[in-house]
Scaffold this active site. Structure first.
Site, PDB file in Angstrom:
ATOM      1  N   HIS A   1      42.432  35.344  41.850  1.00 38.41           N
ATOM      2  CA  HIS A   1      41.341  34.525  41.306  1.00 38.41           C
ATOM      3  C   HIS A   1      41.689  33.050  41.367  1.00 38.41           C
ATOM      4  O   HIS A   1      42.860  32.681  41.297  1.00 38.41           O
ATOM      5  CB  HIS A   1      41.031  34.945  39.870  1.00 38.41           C
ATOM      6  CG  HIS A   1      40.420  36.313  39.800  1.00 38.41           C
ATOM      7  ND1 HIS A   1      41.176  37.450  39.851  1.00 38.41           N
ATOM      8  CD2 HIS A   1      39.119  36.715  39.758  1.00 38.41           C
ATOM      9  CE1 HIS A   1      40.362  38.512  39.824  1.00 38.41           C
ATOM     10  NE2 HIS A   1      39.122  38.090  39.766  1.00 38.41           N
TER      11      HIS A   1
ATOM     12  N   ASP B   1      38.721  35.047  44.248  1.00 38.58           N
ATOM     13  CA  ASP B   1      37.368  35.138  43.698  1.00 38.58           C
ATOM     14  C   ASP B   1      37.087  34.011  42.688  1.00 38.58           C
ATOM     15  O   ASP B   1      38.006  33.425  42.127  1.00 38.58           O
ATOM     16  CB  ASP B   1      37.190  36.473  42.963  1.00 38.58           C
ATOM     17  CG  ASP B   1      37.104  37.662  43.917  1.00 38.58           C
ATOM     18  OD1 ASP B   1      37.297  37.472  45.136  1.00 38.58           O
ATOM     19  OD2 ASP B   1      36.851  38.774  43.423  1.00 38.58           O
TER      20      ASP B   1
END
Ligand code: ZN
Length: 213
Positions: free
Chosen positions: A180, A36
């Site tokens: 992430h 992400d």
């Protein structure tokens, strides 16, 4: 305890809503790696590392960042990865009006230049979703892409601990792993994670391929 019971109930509900993906089929020995919050300055290093490891992944991109870096958006796609939406400015979806939410998703899709799937995929920032936002997204034809295993790499910065969290056993076939972008420690942990998953006979694929029938 109460929080974990609530999470279990929430996941059990999510698993039954058409248009929401969280865990893939456990019948094939595959898992999905998802990242992400990109693109950013470290994106080329993530892409090079995944190339070296020989795996494809799904990247949930922030629309404003994708707009600022069209060359990186093209690069994910050129290397065979899936890109999908993570909102335009990382605002929590339940805080947005229906119109603002749909506007964020449309702007992000434009920045991505279209998605691989027939229905656009979106992952809510912070995983934050309420009934109104969920209904808005599903009614508008979006697929809401959650995850089933959180590496917690936003708080855990020790690569060894990250690798343990994502080791075979903790990870089972069908899992969607959440990571992430923009983090050295995530980059440091990835080779160990992928090598261990491969050794356990688990293939790492895009989330799209994990859920493809
Ligand atoms: Zn995010």
């Amino acid at each position: 305890m109460v929080a974990s019971v609530r999470a279990l109930v929430k996941n059990a509900v999510i698993d039954r809503i058409p248009g929401v993906l969280r865990r893939g089929p456990s019948t094939s020995r595959r898992v999905a790696l998802t990242f992400d919050d990109g693109p950013d300055a470290l994106t080329p290093r993530y892409l090079d590392l995944l190339d070296e490891l020989g795996v494809l992944a799904t990247f949930f991109l922030i629309g404003s960042r994708a707009e600022a870096h069209p060359e990186l958006v093209r690069e994910y796609l050129r290397r065979g990865h899936q890109v999908a939406s993570h909102g335009y400015d990382h605002a929590r979806f339940p805080k947005l009006s229906r119109r603002a939410l749909l506007d964020q998703c449309a702007r992000t899709d434009r920045a991505l230049g279209g998605q691989l799937t027939g229905r656009s995929w979106v992952r809510p920032p912070h995983g934050s979703l309420d009934a109104a936002a969920l209904v808005t997204l599903v009614a508008a034809g979006y697929t809401v892409a959650m995850w089933s295993l959180d590496s917690c790499d936003y708080s855990e910065r020790e690569p060894d601990t990250l690798a343990q969290r994502c080791a075979p056993g903790a990870v089972i076939a069908g899992d969607v792993l959440l990571f992430h972008e923009g983090q050295d420690w995530t980059l440091a942990a990835l080779p160990r994670i992928v090598t261990a998953l491969h050794a356990a006979g688990l293939e790492c694929v895009t989330m799209h391929d994990l859920f493809a029938r």
